[in-house]
Design a protein around this motif. Structure first.
Motif, PDB file in Angstrom:
ATOM      1  N   LYS A   1      41.952  45.972  42.559  1.00  0.00           N
ATOM      2  CA  LYS A   1      40.590  45.709  43.065  1.00  0.00           C
ATOM      3  C   LYS A   1      39.725  45.021  41.994  1.00  0.00           C
ATOM      4  O   LYS A   1      38.688  44.464  42.300  1.00  0.00           O
ATOM      5  CB  LYS A   1      39.930  47.015  43.514  1.00  0.00           C
ATOM      6  CG  LYS A   1      40.781  47.738  44.559  1.00  0.00           C
ATOM      7  CD  LYS A   1      40.055  48.090  45.826  1.00  0.00           C
ATOM      8  CE  LYS A   1      41.012  48.250  46.990  1.00  0.00           C
ATOM      9  NZ  LYS A   1      41.360  49.555  47.411  1.00  0.00           N
ATOM     10  N   GLU A   2      40.177  45.045  40.734  1.00  0.00           N
ATOM     11  CA  GLU A   2      39.408  44.386  39.651  1.00  0.00           C
ATOM     12  C   GLU A   2      39.729  42.895  39.570  1.00  0.00           C
ATOM     13  O   GLU A   2      38.995  42.128  38.966  1.00  0.00           O
ATOM     14  CB  GLU A   2      39.730  45.013  38.276  1.00  0.00           C
ATOM     15  CG  GLU A   2      39.033  46.338  38.001  1.00  0.00           C
ATOM     16  CD  GLU A   2      39.561  47.457  38.878  1.00  0.00           C
ATOM     17  OE1 GLU A   2      40.811  47.617  38.917  1.00  0.00           O
ATOM     18  OE2 GLU A   2      38.762  48.145  39.536  1.00  0.00           O
ATOM     19  N   ASP A   3      40.851  42.476  40.144  1.00  0.00           N
ATOM     20  CA  ASP A   3      41.266  41.071  40.029  1.00  0.00           C
ATOM     21  C   ASP A   3      40.471  40.167  40.968  1.00  0.00           C
ATOM     22  O   ASP A   3      40.147  40.567  42.092  1.00  0.00           O
ATOM     23  CB  ASP A   3      42.758  40.922  40.384  1.00  0.00           C
ATOM     24  CG  ASP A   3      43.643  41.590  39.355  1.00  0.00           C
ATOM     25  OD1 ASP A   3      43.338  41.474  38.159  1.00  0.00           O
ATOM     26  OD2 ASP A   3      44.627  42.229  39.748  1.00  0.00           O
TER      27      ASP A   3
END
Ligand code: AMP
Ligand code: FES
Ligand code: ZN
Ligand code: ZN
Length: 313
Positions: free
Chosen positions: A56-58
């Protein structure tokens, strides 16, 4: 076939009364609209985790064609909480490109995400122009051009991963074709995750375990408008014939597609990629600096053919 009055498997287990609208024979599941949407999104999420595709951080970039697969995927990714923008490549194929671009743009607005656009006419030439000057079939030139610009633009725009909507039917058809000709170089690279290396950005296929029919149902149930007709150049393509053959096999023996594909990933792919296997060395194209097996990459050669070569080396 879904028998009239069949109840949703999940609703039944929760003592709810919803009727099933979809039957998935190879999963032995009958589902109502709401539970089918949940099932599809869960399957996408599980595939992303199983193959360690992204987190989800990408910042990820979905290659959007305006078709059911890429739009369903983009929608599911946003609902699952991923940071996904879109990339549409305008191939310049008359009405087909006009309609699919409009659909993709309005979907981007609906989900309030950025849709980047690459216009081939400005970059190299349209697919019909390439088709009339290159001696390759349009679809094969188109595939190379799309892969090239996806890779180049995603890097330029600062995304970590490019995400495509290839589904189980696509993967089985390609695997089948590559197996018929025992094309080892292609088989070696047929995996749902291609890691970042040698100038190639990470590329993933989160729909590799869901079928074309499932994407279409997800799109319809989620009120997603998508382009329903095929590209005019796709007529007679071998992948379409292979898909027809596989749909007969699947009908007679549900689950065959998934077994064929997952069997390859588990049993054959690792053998082909053992460390002592030869792999072709990747260089950098001397003109555009993109990865290439030769001094000048296929796209720069195509550009030269179309008289749009860069002025100097
Ligand atoms: P296809 O090769 O047409 O079966 O498409 C496979 C996947 O490639 C789609 O699901 C998209 O993710 C991507 N794709 C195909 N056409 C385009 C396009 N014109 N622009 C951006 N992505 C595309
Ligand atoms: Fe590329 Fe049809 S989509 S030739
Ligand atoms: Zn239900
Ligand atoms: Zn080049």
């Amino acid at each position: 076939m879904l028998k009239k009055g069949t109840r949703c498997t999940i609703c039944k287990s929760k003592n709810l009364k919803d009727k099933a609208v979809v039957f998935l024979p190879h999963h032995r599941l009958a589902l109502c609209k709401e539970h089918f949407i949940n099932w599809f999104e869960n399957r996408v999420e599980k595939t992303i985790k199983e193959f360690k595709m992204f987190s989800k951080e990408d910042k990820i970039l979905v290659a959007v064609s305006g078709g059911k697969d890429s739009l369903s995927l983009w929608n599911a990714l946003i609902k699952l909480g991923y940071q996904a923008d879109g990339l549409y490549i305008d191939l310049g194929i008359g009405e087909y490109s006009k309609d699919s671009k409009e659909i993709s743009l309005s979907f981007g607005e609906r989900i309030r995400r950025k849709l980047h656009i690459v216009t081939l006419e400005k970059e190299i030439g349209t697919i019909p122009q390439i088709n009339s000057s290159a001696n390759k079939p349009a679809c094969s030139a188109c595939g190379s051009v799309k892969r090239y610009y996806m890779n180049k633009k995603a890097k330029e725009l600062g995304y970590s991963t490019i995400v495509t909507g290839h589904n189980l039917d696509d993967e089985v058809a390609v695997l089948f074709g590559n197996t018929l000709s025992w094309d080892i170089d292609y088989l070696k690279r047929q995996y749902p995750v291609l890691k970042e290396e040698n100038g190639f950005i990470k590329k993933v296929k989160p729909l590799c375990k869901t079928t074309e029919k499932e994407s279409a149902l997800y799109a319809v149930f989620s009120n997603i408008e998508y382009i329903e007709y095929e590209c005019p150049f796709s007529q007679g393509a071998s992948s379409i014939r292979y898909k027809e053959i596989w749909s007969q096999i699947e009908q007679q023996s549900p689950g065959s597609k998934l077994r064929f594909y997952l069997g390859f990933l588990k049993k054959v792919y690792p053998l082909l990629n053992q460390e002592n296997q030869d792999t072709k060395a990747i260089k950098q194209c001397i003109l555009c600096k993109e990865p290439s097996f030769n001094d000048i990459c296929g796209i720069c050669k195509l550009k030269q053919k179309l008289h749009k070569a860069p002025a100097k080396l």
